[in-house]
Design a protein around this motif. Structure first.
Motif, PDB file in Angstrom:
ATOM      1  N   ILE A 214       0.850  -1.196   0.000  1.00 39.58           N
ATOM      2  CA  ILE A 214       0.000   0.000   0.000  1.00 39.58           C
ATOM      3  C   ILE A 214       0.885   1.245   0.000  1.00 39.58           C
ATOM      4  O   ILE A 214       0.645   2.191  -0.747  1.00 39.58           O
ATOM      5  CB  ILE A 214      -0.946  -0.010   1.229  1.00 39.58           C
ATOM      6  N   LEU A 215       1.948   1.213   0.800  1.00 38.82           N
ATOM      7  CA  LEU A 215       2.875   2.350   0.846  1.00 38.82           C
ATOM      8  C   LEU A 215       3.534   2.588  -0.509  1.00 38.82           C
ATOM      9  O   LEU A 215       3.859   3.712  -0.862  1.00 38.82           O
ATOM     10  CB  LEU A 215       3.961   2.090   1.896  1.00 38.82           C
ATOM     11  N   LYS A 216       3.716   1.507  -1.261  1.00 38.06           N
ATOM     12  CA  LYS A 216       4.337   1.649  -2.576  1.00 38.06           C
ATOM     13  C   LYS A 216       3.338   2.083  -3.634  1.00 38.06           C
ATOM     14  O   LYS A 216       3.688   2.191  -4.814  1.00 38.06           O
ATOM     15  CB  LYS A 216       4.952   0.316  -2.997  1.00 38.06           C
ATOM     16  N   GLY A 217       2.067   2.253  -3.231  1.00 38.36           N
ATOM     17  CA  GLY A 217       1.074   2.727  -4.193  1.00 38.36           C
ATOM     18  C   GLY A 217       0.316   1.614  -4.889  1.00 38.36           C
ATOM     19  O   GLY A 217      -0.326   1.849  -5.903  1.00 38.36           O
TER      20      GLY A 217
ATOM     21  N   GLY B 295      -3.404   1.593  -1.943  1.00 37.59           N
ATOM     22  CA  GLY B 295      -2.534   2.750  -2.145  1.00 37.59           C
ATOM     23  C   GLY B 295      -2.609   3.358  -3.535  1.00 37.59           C
ATOM     24  O   GLY B 295      -1.980   4.373  -3.805  1.00 37.59           O
TER      25      GLY B 295
ATOM     26  N   CYS C  88      -5.281   4.691  -4.568  1.00 32.78           N
ATOM     27  CA  CYS C  88      -6.102   5.894  -4.347  1.00 32.78           C
ATOM     28  C   CYS C  88      -5.771   6.561  -3.013  1.00 32.78           C
ATOM     29  O   CYS C  88      -5.697   7.777  -2.929  1.00 32.78           O
ATOM     30  CB  CYS C  88      -7.581   5.532  -4.337  1.00 32.78           C
ATOM     31  N   HIS C  89      -5.621   5.724  -1.961  1.00 32.76           N
ATOM     32  CA  HIS C  89      -5.394   6.300  -0.631  1.00 32.76           C
ATOM     33  C   HIS C  89      -3.977   6.861  -0.542  1.00 32.76           C
ATOM     34  O   HIS C  89      -3.049   6.313  -1.108  1.00 32.76           O
ATOM     35  CB  HIS C  89      -5.659   5.252   0.455  1.00 32.76           C
ATOM     36  N   ASP C  90      -3.854   7.958   0.152  1.00 33.20           N
ATOM     37  CA  ASP C  90      -2.602   8.704   0.279  1.00 33.20           C
ATOM     38  C   ASP C  90      -2.361   9.609  -0.928  1.00 33.20           C
ATOM     39  O   ASP C  90      -1.350  10.291  -1.000  1.00 33.20           O
ATOM     40  CB  ASP C  90      -1.395   7.779   0.454  1.00 33.20           C
ATOM     41  N   LYS C  91      -3.280   9.560  -1.902  1.00 33.65           N
ATOM     42  CA  LYS C  91      -3.118  10.411  -3.084  1.00 33.65           C
ATOM     43  C   LYS C  91      -4.334  11.300  -3.264  1.00 33.65           C
ATOM     44  O   LYS C  91      -4.232  12.505  -3.312  1.00 33.65           O
ATOM     45  CB  LYS C  91      -2.925   9.546  -4.320  1.00 33.65           C
TER      46      LYS C  91
ATOM     47  N   ALA D 247      -5.520   9.953   3.576  1.00 37.57           N
ATOM     48  CA  ALA D 247      -4.118   9.543   3.678  1.00 37.57           C
ATOM     49  C   ALA D 247      -3.927   8.418   4.688  1.00 37.57           C
ATOM     50  O   ALA D 247      -4.779   8.163   5.542  1.00 37.57           O
ATOM     51  CB  ALA D 247      -3.263  10.743   4.065  1.00 37.57           C
ATOM     52  N   LEU D 248      -2.783   7.748   4.596  1.00 37.03           N
ATOM     53  CA  LEU D 248      -2.516   6.577   5.434  1.00 37.03           C
ATOM     54  C   LEU D 248      -2.291   6.905   6.904  1.00 37.03           C
ATOM     55  O   LEU D 248      -2.330   6.016   7.746  1.00 37.03           O
ATOM     56  CB  LEU D 248      -1.307   5.812   4.891  1.00 37.03           C
ATOM     57  N   TRP D 249      -2.060   8.165   7.222  1.00 36.19           N
ATOM     58  CA  TRP D 249      -1.817   8.520   8.621  1.00 36.19           C
ATOM     59  C   TRP D 249      -3.018   8.198   9.497  1.00 36.19           C
ATOM     60  O   TRP D 249      -2.878   7.984  10.693  1.00 36.19           O
ATOM     61  CB  TRP D 249      -1.518  10.014   8.769  1.00 36.19           C
TER      62      TRP D 249
END
Lengths: 148, 188
Positions: B152-155, B159, B161-164, B168-170
């Motif tokens: 997910i962190l690598k997109g 990931g 959609c989320h964090d973009k 966000a993942l926080w």
């Protein structure tokens, strides 16, 4: 005495390096753009136009994601759709709406071409992925010479 | 001997400084100060004569529901009718992919000590067509996708959609929302 001096100077050199690295990270730190703003700059800079800023927040208030990402065929990739003015005028991508009917038309160049010149293509997401994933390469970026 | 020892210590101290300085700078902008005026957001060219015609985020989103981190809570904004985004190009009917709501939660349990993940189809199918996820991003079969936080962190997977664009993942708790006996109290 001399060795102590040399040692100190090494320590200083590394501290300065540390500060520089910190500053580099600061310079890399994201601008304060609204979350999910996309900067599209595959061709604009090279053609003497400002990069395009596409605000997701503004458009998602008015349209569900699926209108653009399923019906109009925008792929989930900043810069990945290879948008050009010819396609827009032909009614594709932004031109499906910015045609004087659904939204104002293409004459308003500066409404879309509103980015700071030189800003590379990217999505202004959260910092997490910025730290993990490699920086985006523009489509027209010079290719790495092939490895023998 | 002693000299090289000192040097190593110097290098270590300097390295630590680097890491701390880097972290301090990198962590700070974790939350983009929300609703920054366009003239000061570092992305819009202040010289652009058309800039005053563009809307500032503050003008439309100041009163939208927000999450713990002050990000717009788009699920609530839609559910409460604060926004009414169109389902098709020209309105709520027209040509294109059908937007059919599906009320199906998938509980994903491969979360180590974190609470399990509830993936709600409903919140997603109010914005997205099945085709947006199936089957390019997810095989439509519970447990069939090797999702992990690293990917997910690598997109990949969530990931994409989320964090973009999506939250966000926080905000761990918005995904890791199902506590289980092994999960500790919230630490993030």
């Amino acid at each position: 005495m001399t060795s102590y001096k040399a040692d100190r100077s090494i320590k200083w050199r590394f501290s300065i390096l540390g500060v520089l690295a910190g500053l580099a990270l600061l310079a890399m730190a994201p601008a304060k753009a609204e979350y999910a703003d996309v900067i599209i700059n595959n061709y604009a800079d090279a053609a003497g136009m400002r990069p395009v800023v596409f605000p997701h927040w503004f458009h998602r208030i008015r349209f569900r994601c699926k209108v653009c990402h399923a019906d109009l065929g925008f792929q989930f990739k900043a810069g990945g759709n290879k948008i050009t003015m010819a396609k827009i005028i032909d009614g594709k991508f932004c031109g499906a709406c910015h045609n004087g009917e659904v939204a104002w038309s293409v004459e308003n160049c500066n409404m879309c071409h509103s980015g700071i010149p030189g800003t590379p293509t990217h999505i202004h997401g959260s910092t997490v992925q910025r730290l993990v994933s490699p920086p985006y390469k523009a489509l027209n970026a010079p290719q790495q010479p092939a490895q023998q | 001997m002693k000299n090289s020892h000192k040097r190593t210590r110097g290098i270590l101290i300097a390295l630590l400084c680097t890491v701390i300085a880097g972290l301090a700078f990198a962590q700070k902008p974790e939350v983009a100060p929300p609703l920054t005026p366009l003239t000061a957001d570092g992305v819009h060219d202040p010289e652009n004569p058309a800039l005053p015609s563009l809307q500032n985020p503050e003008e439309s989103m100041a009163t939208f529901p927000k999450d713990r981190r002050g990000e717009v809570q788009w699920v609530e904004s839609l559910n409460q009718g604060v926004i009414t985004p169109r389902k098709f190009l020209t309105g709520d009917s027209g040509e294109g992919e059908e937007l059919k709501e599906l009320d199906l939660d998938i509980i994903m349990k491969n979360t180590a000590q974190m609470p399990h993940v509830r993936f709600p189809h409903l919140a997603h199918t109010r914005w997205l067509a099945c085709k947006n996820c199936h089957s390019e991003i997810f095989i439509p079969k519970a447990g069939a996708n090797p999702v992990s936080m690293e990917k997910i962190l690598k997109g990949e997977y969530c990931g994409r959609c989320h964090d973009k664009v999506s939250f966000a993942l926080w905000a761990c708790e918005r995904c890791h929302s199902v506590p289980h006996p092994g999960s500790p109290p919230k630490w993030w």
